[in-house]
Design a protein around this motif. Structure first.
Motif, short mmCIF file in Angstrom:
data_model
loop_
_atom_site.label_atom_id
_atom_site.label_comp_id
_atom_site.label_asym_id
_atom_site.label_seq_id
_atom_site.Cartn_x
_atom_site.Cartn_y
_atom_site.Cartn_z
N ILE A 186 -32.97 10.99 -2.76
CA ILE A 186 -32.48 11.12 -1.50
C ILE A 186 -31.33 10.06 -1.51
O ILE A 186 -30.60 9.87 -0.40
N LYS A 224 -31.92 15.83 2.72
CA LYS A 224 -32.35 14.68 1.90
C LYS A 224 -31.72 13.32 2.41
O LYS A 224 -32.25 12.30 2.17
N ASP A 231 -38.45 9.08 -0.62
CA ASP A 231 -38.53 10.40 -1.31
C ASP A 231 -39.58 10.30 -2.31
O ASP A 231 -39.98 9.24 -2.71
#
Length: 223
Positions: free
Chosen positions: A46, A212, A220
């Protein structure tokens, strides 16, 4: 998954890791979604951060700081969380059965995209979190203790934005996070025990890539 009690108010990441300690043989399963067919779960990268030093580099850095040369910014910037995570990674490589286990990020958080890629390989899921036979669980517990305290409201808002983005990008059954006891709990697959979202589908991959950036560093691997 059930989680052992680590502290009175565990952070979401500690809850995730605690679940891994309790069930190290579970499939790589975090609340991240795709389209609405069955499938396992994984996470994605991410944040764009510098590559963490390898285990051998870190060992050399430690030696260098003892008098051979002044520590560079990489060494000086390490935190207790990073050091604990690095010790866990080294255990996974040397004892846990995963010599290719990836370095942690400089933030101390694991690179879940790489971890999940290893665990998705045939015969390599068992022990991917905690090592074969749980040999690295003590090191994993230390990372849970050393993890910096997070802003739960900001984490919740980040995961909420990510969940909405996933639905907007075609993952219609992706659920919202919740708040419980002052801690943000991730959303994702509505049935984690028997996933209904296929994370290997093109629709999931496209949504994950598009969304993301909604997740804060360290989230993440949570949803």
């Amino acid at each position: 998954m059930s989680s052992p009690t680590i502290s009175p108010s565990p952070s979401p990441t500690r809850l995730r890791l605690a679940a891994l300690v309790a069930a190290p043989v579970l499939a790589l399963s975090v609340a991240c979604g795709g389209d609405d067919s069955g499938g396992a779960r994984s996470s994605d990268d991410i944040a764009s951060v510098p590559q963490a030093p390898s285990a051998s580099q870190s060992t050399q850095d430690a030696q260098d700081t003892q008098g051979t040369r002044a520590p560079d910014s990489r060494t000086a910037g390490k935190s207790a969380f990073y050091d604990a995570q690095l010790a866990y990674v080294q255990c996974m490589r040397a004892k846990g059965g995963y010599p290719d286990f990836p370095d942690p990020k400089l933030s101390g958080y694991l690179d879940w995209k790489k971890v999940n890629a290893i665990g998705s390989q045939p015969g390599r899921n068992e022990g991917i979190k905690g090592g074969k036979n749980g040999v690295c669980v003590p090191e994993l517990r230390k990372t849970m203790t050393a993890e910096p305290k997070r802003d739960q409201q900001k984490d919740y808002e980040s995961m909420l934005a990510h969940a909405q983005c996933m639905r907007d990008n075609g993952v219609s059954r992706f659920t919202n996070p919740t708040m419980s006891g002052g801690n943000a709990q991730p959303g994702g697959d509505p049935n984690p025990g028997s996933p209904v979202i296929d994370i290997e589908s093109p629709a999931y991959e496209q949504a994950r890539e598009a969304c993301k950036g909604k997740l804060l560093e360290g989230l993440d691997g949570m949803q």
